[in-house]
Structures are given as structure tokens and as C-alpha cells.
Design a protein around this motif. Sequence first.
Motif, PDB file in Angstrom:
ATOM      1  N   MET A 161       0.826  -1.201   0.000  1.00 18.40           N
ATOM      2  CA  MET A 161       0.000   0.000   0.000  1.00 18.40           C
ATOM      3  C   MET A 161       0.863   1.256   0.000  1.00 18.40           C
ATOM      4  SD  MET A 161      -3.067  -1.005   2.645  1.00 18.40           S
ATOM      5  CE  MET A 161      -3.779   0.635   2.484  1.00 18.40           C
ATOM      6  N   ALA A 162       1.932   1.250   0.799  1.00 19.52           N
ATOM      7  CA  ALA A 162       2.819   2.413   0.855  1.00 19.52           C
ATOM      8  C   ALA A 162       3.514   2.619  -0.482  1.00 19.52           C
ATOM      9  CB  ALA A 162       3.850   2.228   1.968  1.00 19.52           C
ATOM     10  N   LEU A 163       3.965   1.528  -1.101  1.00 19.26           N
ATOM     11  CA  LEU A 163       4.648   1.644  -2.381  1.00 19.26           C
ATOM     12  C   LEU A 163       3.710   2.215  -3.444  1.00 19.26           C
ATOM     13  CD1 LEU A 163       7.099  -0.939  -3.844  1.00 19.26           C
ATOM     14  CD2 LEU A 163       5.370   0.094  -5.299  1.00 19.26           C
ATOM     15  N   ARG A 164       2.494   1.720  -3.471  1.00 20.12           N
ATOM     16  CA  ARG A 164       1.535   2.241  -4.456  1.00 20.12           C
ATOM     17  C   ARG A 164       1.216   3.709  -4.179  1.00 20.12           C
ATOM     18  NH1 ARG A 164      -3.853   3.026  -5.480  1.00 20.12           N
ATOM     19  NH2 ARG A 164      -4.519   2.556  -7.609  1.00 20.12           N
TER      20      ARG A 164
ATOM     21  N   LEU B 183      12.034   8.086   2.748  1.00 24.15           N
ATOM     22  CA  LEU B 183      11.838   6.675   3.069  1.00 24.15           C
ATOM     23  C   LEU B 183      10.364   6.342   2.877  1.00 24.15           C
ATOM     24  CD1 LEU B 183      12.611   3.903   4.291  1.00 24.15           C
ATOM     25  CD2 LEU B 183      12.245   4.918   6.563  1.00 24.15           C
ATOM     26  N   VAL B 184      10.093   5.261   2.161  1.00 27.56           N
ATOM     27  CA  VAL B 184       8.729   4.778   1.947  1.00 27.56           C
ATOM     28  C   VAL B 184       8.594   3.436   2.644  1.00 27.56           C
ATOM     29  CG1 VAL B 184       7.040   4.000   0.232  1.00 27.56           C
ATOM     30  CG2 VAL B 184       8.532   5.962  -0.267  1.00 27.56           C
ATOM     31  N   MET B 185       7.559   3.269   3.451  1.00 25.08           N
ATOM     32  CA  MET B 185       7.396   2.009   4.181  1.00 25.08           C
ATOM     33  C   MET B 185       5.962   1.819   4.630  1.00 25.08           C
ATOM     34  SD  MET B 185       9.149   2.886   7.892  1.00 25.08           S
ATOM     35  CE  MET B 185       8.520   1.373   8.642  1.00 25.08           C
ATOM     36  N   GLY B 186       5.599   0.568   4.842  1.00 26.01           N
ATOM     37  CA  GLY B 186       4.306   0.264   5.430  1.00 26.01           C
ATOM     38  C   GLY B 186       4.347   0.496   6.924  1.00 26.01           C
ATOM     39  N   GLY B 187       3.184   0.779   7.490  1.00 30.78           N
ATOM     40  CA  GLY B 187       3.119   1.051   8.916  1.00 30.78           C
ATOM     41  C   GLY B 187       2.249   0.059   9.643  1.00 30.78           C
TER      42      GLY B 187
ATOM     43  N   GLN C 144       9.684   2.818  15.988  1.00 32.53           N
ATOM     44  CA  GLN C 144      11.078   3.263  16.006  1.00 32.53           C
ATOM     45  C   GLN C 144      11.336   4.320  14.937  1.00 32.53           C
ATOM     46  OE1 GLN C 144      13.966   0.123  15.705  1.00 32.53           O
ATOM     47  NE2 GLN C 144      15.705   1.519  15.869  1.00 32.53           N
ATOM     48  N   ILE C 145      10.786   4.106  13.743  1.00 30.88           N
ATOM     49  CA  ILE C 145      10.980   5.086  12.672  1.00 30.88           C
ATOM     50  C   ILE C 145      10.324   6.405  13.046  1.00 30.88           C
ATOM     51  CG2 ILE C 145      10.498   5.625  10.269  1.00 30.88           C
ATOM     52  CD1 ILE C 145      12.638   3.476  10.683  1.00 30.88           C
ATOM     53  N   PHE C 146       9.135   6.357  13.632  1.00 28.85           N
ATOM     54  CA  PHE C 146       8.465   7.587  14.056  1.00 28.85           C
ATOM     55  C   PHE C 146       9.316   8.377  15.041  1.00 28.85           C
ATOM     56  CE2 PHE C 146       4.039   6.060  12.839  1.00 28.85           C
ATOM     57  CZ  PHE C 146       3.818   7.111  11.960  1.00 28.85           C
ATOM     58  N   SER C 147      10.059   7.702  15.882  1.00 38.89           N
ATOM     59  CA  SER C 147      10.827   8.410  16.909  1.00 38.89           C
ATOM     60  C   SER C 147      12.231   8.794  16.461  1.00 38.89           C
ATOM     61  CB  SER C 147      10.913   7.551  18.183  1.00 38.89           C
ATOM     62  OG  SER C 147      11.655   6.364  17.933  1.00 38.89           O
ATOM     63  N   GLN C 148      12.777   8.095  15.426  1.00 43.44           N
ATOM     64  CA  GLN C 148      14.182   8.309  15.076  1.00 43.44           C
ATOM     65  C   GLN C 148      14.393   8.740  13.631  1.00 43.44           C
ATOM     66  OE1 GLN C 148      16.536   4.865  16.191  1.00 43.44           O
ATOM     67  NE2 GLN C 148      15.496   4.677  18.158  1.00 43.44           N
ATOM     68  N   MET C 149      13.363   9.065  12.910  1.00 43.73           N
ATOM     69  CA  MET C 149      13.504   9.422  11.491  1.00 43.73           C
ATOM     70  C   MET C 149      14.434  10.619  11.297  1.00 43.73           C
ATOM     71  SD  MET C 149       9.885  11.336  10.618  1.00 43.73           S
ATOM     72  CE  MET C 149       8.904   9.900  11.075  1.00 43.73           C
ATOM     73  N   THR C 150      15.184  10.561  10.204  1.00 42.98           N
ATOM     74  CA  THR C 150      16.090  11.653   9.868  1.00 42.98           C
ATOM     75  C   THR C 150      15.742  12.274   8.512  1.00 42.98           C
ATOM     76  OG1 THR C 150      17.639  10.045   8.929  1.00 42.98           O
ATOM     77  CG2 THR C 150      18.001  10.724  11.213  1.00 42.98           C
ATOM     78  N   VAL C 151      14.884  11.609   7.757  1.00 42.81           N
ATOM     79  CA  VAL C 151      14.392  12.130   6.476  1.00 42.81           C
ATOM     80  C   VAL C 151      12.874  11.984   6.478  1.00 42.81           C
ATOM     81  CG1 VAL C 151      16.507  11.491   5.246  1.00 42.81           C
ATOM     82  CG2 VAL C 151      14.561   9.902   5.283  1.00 42.81           C
ATOM     83  N   PRO C 152      12.170  12.712   5.614  1.00 45.06           N
ATOM     84  CA  PRO C 152      10.718  12.520   5.544  1.00 45.06           C
ATOM     85  C   PRO C 152      10.371  11.059   5.251  1.00 45.06           C
ATOM     86  CG  PRO C 152      11.354  14.503   4.377  1.00 45.06           C
ATOM     87  CD  PRO C 152      12.633  13.799   4.743  1.00 45.06           C
ATOM     88  N   VAL C 153       9.277  10.604   5.840  1.00 39.65           N
ATOM     89  CA  VAL C 153       8.839   9.225   5.687  1.00 39.65           C
ATOM     90  C   VAL C 153       7.416   9.207   5.140  1.00 39.65           C
ATOM     91  CG1 VAL C 153       8.372   7.033   6.858  1.00 39.65           C
ATOM     92  CG2 VAL C 153      10.300   8.450   7.599  1.00 39.65           C
ATOM     93  N   LEU C 154       7.227   8.510   4.022  1.00 42.23           N
ATOM     94  CA  LEU C 154       5.889   8.312   3.471  1.00 42.23           C
ATOM     95  C   LEU C 154       5.443   6.923   3.902  1.00 42.23           C
ATOM     96  CD1 LEU C 154       4.691   9.289  -0.089  1.00 42.23           C
ATOM     97  CD2 LEU C 154       3.739   7.345   1.143  1.00 42.23           C
ATOM     98  N   MET C 155       4.355   6.887   4.650  1.00 44.72           N
ATOM     99  CA  MET C 155       3.926   5.639   5.284  1.00 44.72           C
ATOM    100  C   MET C 155       2.435   5.407   5.031  1.00 44.72           C
ATOM    101  SD  MET C 155       4.543   4.521   9.284  1.00 44.72           S
ATOM    102  CE  MET C 155       6.305   4.812   9.225  1.00 44.72           C
ATOM    103  N   ALA C 156       2.057   4.143   4.871  1.00 39.82           N
ATOM    104  CA  ALA C 156       0.643   3.792   4.702  1.00 39.82           C
ATOM    105  C   ALA C 156       0.342   2.596   5.576  1.00 39.82           C
ATOM    106  CB  ALA C 156       0.324   3.491   3.238  1.00 39.82           C
ATOM    107  N   HIS C 157      -0.927   2.483   5.965  1.00 41.42           N
ATOM    108  CA  HIS C 157      -1.342   1.384   6.855  1.00 41.42           C
ATOM    109  C   HIS C 157      -2.614   0.756   6.293  1.00 41.42           C
ATOM    110  CE1 HIS C 157      -2.438  -0.864  10.445  1.00 41.42           C
ATOM    111  NE2 HIS C 157      -3.609  -0.277  10.420  1.00 41.42           N
TER     112      HIS C 157
END
Length: 281
Positions: free
Chosen positions: A172-175, A247-251, A268-281
Amino acid sequence: MNYRTILVHLDHSDRSPLRGAVAARWSRAHAAHLVGLVPTALHDGVIPADAIATGMSDYIAESADYLRRRAEAIAREFRASIAASGPLSYEVRLVDGATVDAVARHGRTSDLVVLGQDDASSRNDTVVRALAEQVLLEAGQPVLVVPSAGDAFEGMPKNVVVAWDGSREAAMALRAALPALRQGVRVTLVSLRHPRDEEQAQRLLVPEMIQYLLRHGVNARAESGVTESSFGDALLSRVSDLGADLLVMGGYGHSRLRERIAGGVSRQIFSQMTVPVLMAH
């Protein structure tokens, strides 16, 4: 899929102007309509301790007036930033509902929701915590989370890492990220496994996913890795090593309760991200 409506959450935190600028940049790049959503926080129940002068006869009315004026100031600043940065189809919505509910409800009428990582500058006077996490789980739309530190988000992402584990959420995140991936110069599909998980490679269908992306105009490369550490640590390390700017990833592939108990990658990504993150659930 294309981004036709992008929504950004605006508030009084220090990072809100940067978040608005990122959302405007994405909106221009994708010819999308931008919605600046400003919850007044009236229903969140907390305001700064020194916002209302002592001795006021109607504290509730004065509090509501303060929150409304603060929201209007945020909206004015956002409008001014849009006007200074060039033409863009946009609107501003001031809403009085609880922040999480308001962002989730309005987020459902958009293609992408731009949020901020939990920001220490707003913790003294708001009950909202982990807004991005809650909106991700409740809005039913992908979220783009802007880190609470750093400012190297000037242009559109060109070097993108996609975390691929073959899950529904990752797909879903990739799409959801396809419009951004098409504009990328370098897209890397990163798959990680623990040493004892020998069968994972066959389950991931990596060659098939690479061909899927190619048919969507995305020329991606794939890499796999074996890690003894947590997937979150290994993924963040690869993002850094590759110099990625998105960074693109599923959540939350499991229930939120199970993720909290087990210490999930998403948290962990929510707390330590260093670049914008596109996430889907």
C-alpha cells in the motif's frame, strides 16, 4: 494514482512553517490542490498556562477566543508563505474539533496527509501526542511525516529508499508513493531479514515488484540484507548510507497493541527518522 489533493496539518509549533513549505512544494510538483488544516485545539482541553490573564470573569470564553486568534494567526502566516512562494491552488480550513479527529476526518478527503514528527516545541500546551501515528491508523490515507529536526528538505525527493517486506502495508505504501517515485532519480528497494529466515527471499517476489515498478515508469534497483539487529536500526542505517532523502514504508503490520509490546519498526521510525517518511497502513 496521482496526488490531486494534499492536506497539511498546521499548528503553533516551531516546525509548522517548514511543514507547510514541504506540503506546498509537493503540491506544486504534482499539480495538486493544497489544504492547510488548522485545528484550533479548542476541544483538546489544554492551553498555555500564561495565555489568559488572571482575574478573567469568563475563563472558558477567553480561552476559546485565545485559541481562535492563535489559529487565525497561523492561517495568516501560511497564506503569506504561499503568496511569497508563487502561484498555487490552495485553501485554509480552521476547525474546532479535537486535533486527531479533525486531521483524520479531513485527511480522508485528500490523497496525502503531511504531518510533523512529535515536536518538543508544542508539548507544553497540547494534549496531542504521536499525532502522525494516530492519523496513520485512523485516516485511511498515506501520510508524509516531516522530521522534527533538520531542514535539508529543499527540493523534491530524488533518492528514495522503499522498505519492502512483501506485506500488505508495504504494498500500500509503495503504491501510494508512485507519484513521488516517478520523479525520483534513484529508487532502491531494500529488503531485510534475520539470519535464520532463509525462506523470506522467495516470499518477497522482488523481481516481480521491480517489473511492476518499471511498468509504472519507475526504474528501481533492489538490495537485500541480513541483520542481527532490529530492522528499524538496519533500515535507518541504509537510509543514511545511501544518502536517501525519502523513506517509503508500510506502517503497523500488526495490531497497535502488539507493536507497542514488541517494539515495532513503525514506532522506532516515528521516533528516530532523519528524512521525511511516506507511510501507509
